[in-house]
Design an enzyme around this catalytic site. Structure first.
Site, PDB file in Angstrom:
ATOM      1  N   ARG A 261       0.839  -1.194   0.000  1.00 46.96           N
ATOM      2  CA  ARG A 261       0.000   0.000   0.000  1.00 46.96           C
ATOM      3  C   ARG A 261       0.873   1.243   0.000  1.00 46.96           C
ATOM      4  O   ARG A 261       1.807   1.352   0.795  1.00 46.96           O
ATOM      5  CB  ARG A 261      -0.932   0.013   1.216  1.00 46.96           C
ATOM      6  CG  ARG A 261      -1.945  -1.128   1.200  1.00 46.96           C
ATOM      7  CD  ARG A 261      -2.910  -1.062   2.351  1.00 46.96           C
ATOM      8  NE  ARG A 261      -3.773  -2.245   2.358  1.00 46.96           N
ATOM      9  CZ  ARG A 261      -4.662  -2.514   3.297  1.00 46.96           C
ATOM     10  NH1 ARG A 261      -4.805  -1.693   4.321  1.00 46.96           N
ATOM     11  NH2 ARG A 261      -5.400  -3.620   3.230  1.00 46.96           N
ATOM     12  N   ARG A 276       2.155   0.682  10.366  1.00 50.77           N
ATOM     13  CA  ARG A 276       1.674   1.061   9.036  1.00 50.77           C
ATOM     14  C   ARG A 276       2.834   1.040   8.058  1.00 50.77           C
ATOM     15  O   ARG A 276       3.620   1.984   7.960  1.00 50.77           O
ATOM     16  CB  ARG A 276       1.015   2.449   9.083  1.00 50.77           C
ATOM     17  CG  ARG A 276       0.193   2.769   7.837  1.00 50.77           C
ATOM     18  CD  ARG A 276      -0.480   4.124   7.971  1.00 50.77           C
ATOM     19  NE  ARG A 276      -1.491   4.119   9.015  1.00 50.77           N
ATOM     20  CZ  ARG A 276      -2.756   3.735   8.846  1.00 50.77           C
ATOM     21  NH1 ARG A 276      -3.161   3.310   7.667  1.00 50.77           N
ATOM     22  NH2 ARG A 276      -3.616   3.782   9.854  1.00 50.77           N
ATOM     23  N   GLU A 348      -6.369  -1.042  15.891  1.00 51.94           N
ATOM     24  CA  GLU A 348      -6.968  -1.942  14.909  1.00 51.94           C
ATOM     25  C   GLU A 348      -5.995  -3.039  14.462  1.00 51.94           C
ATOM     26  O   GLU A 348      -4.837  -2.770  14.159  1.00 51.94           O
ATOM     27  CB  GLU A 348      -7.425  -1.153  13.679  1.00 51.94           C
ATOM     28  CG  GLU A 348      -8.076  -2.020  12.608  1.00 51.94           C
ATOM     29  CD  GLU A 348      -8.267  -1.308  11.282  1.00 51.94           C
ATOM     30  OE1 GLU A 348      -8.403  -2.003  10.257  1.00 51.94           O
ATOM     31  OE2 GLU A 348      -8.263  -0.063  11.272  1.00 51.94           O
ATOM     32  N   SER A 351     -10.227  -6.022  10.245  1.00 52.06           N
ATOM     33  CA  SER A 351     -11.461  -5.405   9.802  1.00 52.06           C
ATOM     34  C   SER A 351     -12.208  -6.433   8.963  1.00 52.06           C
ATOM     35  O   SER A 351     -11.660  -6.954   7.989  1.00 52.06           O
ATOM     36  CB  SER A 351     -11.159  -4.148   8.974  1.00 52.06           C
ATOM     37  OG  SER A 351     -12.328  -3.424   8.701  1.00 52.06           O
ATOM     38  N   ARG A 390       0.977  -6.414  12.566  1.00 51.43           N
ATOM     39  CA  ARG A 390       0.336  -5.795  13.730  1.00 51.43           C
ATOM     40  C   ARG A 390       0.194  -6.805  14.866  1.00 51.43           C
ATOM     41  O   ARG A 390       0.242  -6.431  16.035  1.00 51.43           O
ATOM     42  CB  ARG A 390      -1.025  -5.218  13.332  1.00 51.43           C
ATOM     43  CG  ARG A 390      -0.900  -4.053  12.372  1.00 51.43           C
ATOM     44  CD  ARG A 390      -2.198  -3.322  12.156  1.00 51.43           C
ATOM     45  NE  ARG A 390      -2.000  -2.183  11.257  1.00 51.43           N
ATOM     46  CZ  ARG A 390      -2.785  -1.133  11.175  1.00 51.43           C
ATOM     47  NH1 ARG A 390      -3.859  -1.059  11.956  1.00 51.43           N
ATOM     48  NH2 ARG A 390      -2.541  -0.149  10.326  1.00 51.43           N
TER      49      ARG A 390
END
Length: 426
Positions: A261, A276, A348, A351, A390
């Site tokens: 990403r 991230r 987070e 999801s 994560r």
């Protein structure tokens, strides 16, 4: 993608659903484009039919030596021949305008999604586990992990910001986490293991709602392929354009892949540490189901992700996202947030979203209802089971020791060859 027929039939309901996402009404403009498009199609069809009819009549008039009628008909055919390209060009242009407008509109929220403007309006629906009490001040992973093999400097030197070089036992623990997740999802939750491409064509990205809206958030290669932002793209698009038998549903797929990403839309967020990254690994979950099964499948998928955290004994909370915080393609989303003692906060880690028929309509993926001729769009769902990096961060912070070492969760010992602790590297 939305069905223009349903918008045409109930424009007020469509605008009301968009208003829950904080968006302005658009149905009137869409319906006007649709009406113009359908009128042009009718005009083109009528013109072509009249052209064919007049052409036949010319021959009949000439056979009767009716030169005046033949001349009049020939003039009419010539006029139609001249007019038709303009009608066809305008029809294509209006169709393109309508498609471009529809593909930029997010999915409509499910009725039970709470209304809200942003993450502050998300609703906590459950918590699991009790955060560990430390007899020392716990450190954040970005401060603790470099001495254990999380090499931020080398990653940045090789590739730039938001790339990390894992070494030794840190790399081994990262690999163990991914394998543990994959085994859990295949052996206990019935997902089929896949090893899909991480380079895909435009069609796969478009079908899974990543294009055109989020092009700048992904990396594109010099030969016009895309590095997947998540294997949701590869797994979901594996049924692109297919007509499935109802007996084949549900389809449940999982993959452990690299993801990429550009994070163009997340400038300035989590630039420190391993949370991230531009390149990361994720165990993805994808389901393709009948519409009547999608809500139950959403609960099942979310539970599969929760199980990973519970097996690792990582405290977490489950949130139902509000209308203002859901992703573009989602009609309903649960987020799982893991406790990070170094940050003294939940963050987070997964999801899980139900997209309804939104992606299926873009991909043209249907199923044939058993015993009937009709076909319907499938529903697609996707979720993280989990994001490996994560989860590594959560293990480091929750299992840290006062001397700077990190204990390995018991569930991972069979994947680490008995390695039970990350020790300070010399």
């Amino acid at each position: 993608m939305h069905d223009i027929r349903s918008i045409r039939e109930n424009p007020a309901a469509f605008d009301a659903a968009l208003a829950r996402r904080g968006l302005s009404p658009v149905a009137a403009g869409l319906v006007a484009l649709d009406e113009r498009h359908r009128a042009l199609i009718t005009e083109a069809q009528t013109g072509q039919a009249r052209r064919n009819e007049a052409s036949k009549a010319i021959g009949a008039a000439k056979a009767k030596k009716d030169d005046a009628t033949a001349a009049s008909l020939m003039a009419e055919v010539a006029a139609l021949k001249e007019r038709m390209p303009a009608i066809e060009a305008e029809e294509k242009d209006v169709a393109a305008q309508l498609k471009a407008a529809l593909e930029m509109i997010p999915n409509l929220p499910a009725d039970d999604v709470p209304h809200g403007a942003g993450e502050e309006d998300n609703v906590e629906v459950a918590r699991w586990g009790t955060p560990r009490g430390f007899d020392f001040t716990p450190r954040e992973h970005a401060d603790l992990a470099p001495a254990l093999g999380m090499d931020f400097e080398t990653g940045a030197r090789l590739s730039g910001a938001r790339f990390t070089f894992l070494r030794g036992d840190m790399a081994r623990l990262h690999r163990a986490l991914g394998q543990f997740m994959l085994d859990l999802q295949t052996r206990e939750h019935g997902y089929e293991e896949c090893n899909p491409p991480v380079l895909v064509k435009d069609e796969a990205m478009y079908g899974t709602d990543k294009l055109p809206k989020f092009a700048e958030d992904s990396f594109r290669t010099t030969d016009d392929r895309w590095l997947i932002p998540t294997s949701e793209v590869s797994l979901t698009a594996s049924v692109m354009g297919e007509l499935l038998d109802e007996s084949a549903l549900p389809v449940r797929l999982t993959a452990l892949t690299l993801c990429f990403r550009s994070e163009a839309g997340a400038a300035g967020r989590d630039t420190r540490g391993f949370i991230r990254q531009h390149q990361f690994e994720k165990c993805e979950l994808v389901s393709i189901v009948r519409p009547e099964d999608s809500e139950a499948e959403h609960q099942r998928m979310t539970r599969a992700a929760e199980t990973v955290l519970e097996r690792l004994n990582l405290p977490y909370r489950k949130l139902l996202l509000c209308t203002g915080d859901m992703g573009f393609g989602a009609r309903k989303t649960y987020d799982l947030e893991v406790w990070l003692p170094g940050q003294n906060a939940y963050r987070e880690i997964s999801s899980c979203s139900n997209t309804g028929a939104f992606q299926a309509r873009r991909m043209n993926t249907r199923y044939r209802v058993a015993g009937e001729k009709k076909t319907e769009f499938v529903h697609t769902l996707n979720g993280s089971g989990l994001a490996v990096g994560r989860t590594l961060v959560a293990v480091i912070e929750n299992y840290q020791n006062e001397d700077g070492s990190v204990s390995v969760p018991e569930a991972l010992l069979s994947y680490t060859g008995g390695m039970s602790r990350l020790e300070l590297r010399r």
